[in-house]
Design an enzyme around this catalytic site. Sequence first.
Site, mmCIF file in Angstrom:
data_model
loop_
_atom_site.group_PDB
_atom_site.id
_atom_site.type_symbol
_atom_site.label_atom_id
_atom_site.label_comp_id
_atom_site.label_asym_id
_atom_site.label_seq_id
_atom_site.Cartn_x
_atom_site.Cartn_y
_atom_site.Cartn_z
ATOM 1 N N SER A 74 0.802 -1.219 0.000
ATOM 2 C CA SER A 74 0.000 0.000 0.000
ATOM 3 C C SER A 74 0.834 1.267 0.000
ATOM 4 O O SER A 74 0.379 2.300 -0.480
ATOM 5 C CB SER A 74 -0.927 0.013 1.219
ATOM 6 O OG SER A 74 -0.172 -0.097 2.407
ATOM 7 N N ASP A 236 -3.416 -2.891 4.769
ATOM 8 C CA ASP A 236 -2.297 -2.038 4.361
ATOM 9 C C ASP A 236 -1.435 -1.614 5.539
ATOM 10 O O ASP A 236 -0.325 -1.131 5.348
ATOM 11 C CB ASP A 236 -2.820 -0.759 3.670
ATOM 12 C CG ASP A 236 -3.407 0.220 4.664
ATOM 13 O OD1 ASP A 236 -3.123 1.416 4.540
ATOM 14 O OD2 ASP A 236 -4.160 -0.215 5.552
ATOM 15 N N HIS A 239 -1.504 4.300 7.187
ATOM 16 C CA HIS A 239 -2.296 5.217 6.374
ATOM 17 C C HIS A 239 -1.671 6.603 6.402
ATOM 18 O O HIS A 239 -2.190 7.518 7.034
ATOM 19 C CB HIS A 239 -3.719 5.250 6.938
ATOM 20 C CG HIS A 239 -4.669 6.105 6.175
ATOM 21 N ND1 HIS A 239 -6.004 6.192 6.492
ATOM 22 C CD2 HIS A 239 -4.504 6.927 5.109
ATOM 23 C CE1 HIS A 239 -6.612 7.025 5.678
ATOM 24 N NE2 HIS A 239 -5.717 7.483 4.830
#
Length: 340
Positions: A74, A236, A239
Site C-alpha cells: 500500500s 495495508d 495510512h
Amino acid sequence: MGATGAARKLASAAALGGGGLSVLGAGLYGVLVAEAKFARRIIGNATDVPPDATGWYGRGRPGPAIRIALLGDSSAAGYGVERVEDTTGAHLASGVAAQADRRVHLRSFAVVGAQSSALADQAEAAIGTHPDLAVVLIGANDVTHTVLPSASVRHLAEGVRRLREAGIEVVVGTCPDLGTIRPIPPPLKQVAREWSRRLAAAQTITVVENGGRSVSVGDILGPEFYAAPAVLFGPDRFHPSADGYQQLASVLIPSCLAALDLLPDDEAVPEPLRREGILPVAAAAVRAARTPGTEVDGTEVGGNQRGLRGRWVELRHRRRRPSTDVESPAPDEDHEVAES
C-alpha cells in the site's frame, strides 16, 4: 547477538532456507502474534482502492522515455489518498521526469496488503513491460502478519534476482519502522520496532547480494503515523497522508536517478563529510536501518567485491532534490504516436 550479526544471520538463514526465528526469539514472536491480532480487531481493515498512478509524466520533455515499474504494498500503491497526484507513484515519476528532463512512463503493479510473497507475480508482470527501473516497497505487511523474517527476505531475494536477470535496475525501499505507529500498544510497539528494523537490515543485505540497491525508509513516515487519528492496522497496515507519500518519494528519487546513471559527476564518489563511505554490507545495513534515506549499493575494493567481512558496499546519503509540481498521469494512448 549484535544488530550486525543478527542481520547477517537473518539474511543467511533466508539464503539457506532456514527459519531465522532465533534472531528475535520464540518468546517475542509469540507476543507479536497475540498483540497483532488484538490490534487488528481494534483498528479495523482497509477497504478503499487507491488511485492508479500508471501513465505518462514529463509532458513536453524530450526522449528517450524512462520506464519505471512500481511494485509492492500500500505504501507503493498510495493507499489512503483520493487524488492520483498525491500517490507515491505520481510524486516519484514527476520528480524523476523533472530531474532527468525526460519523459517518464510509470506502471504500478503494487497491491494494497501485499506481502513479500506477492513479489514473484508482480515482478513477472513488470518484466513483461520492459522497464528500465523497478522500484519496490515491501515488508510492513510481513511484520504485521508475523511472517518469519527469513521467509520475507527469501521472497525479496527471488524478486530482485529475477528483475536483475531481466536487465532491470532495482531500487528497494526497505521496511518502515512500525514502532512509530501510535495505536500499536506496548509491548507490541517495541517488538514491532525491533522486528521491522532487523528486517530492513536483512532486506538491505539481500538486495545488494542480488544486484539491487536499497534505500532505508525507517521512520520517514513516523510523523504521519503519529499524527493521523485513523491509522490503520488492516491489510495495508498504515495510512500516511499525501505529505507522507511525498516524503517517501523524496528519499527514493535520488537513488532512482543514481540507478539510471543520471546524477551529476560530482556525486559519483562517497563524501566522508556526509558520513558516506565503503563498508562491509552487514555493517552498512544496520546503519541504514537507523537513518532514513540511506542508500546501500554494491561496489569493489581493489578489484574485489568481497572482503573478510563480506560484500563491499557504498553507503550514501544522497542529496534530496527540490520538490517539483506533481503531474497527473497522461494515459498511454496520448503518447503512442510519440513513442512509436
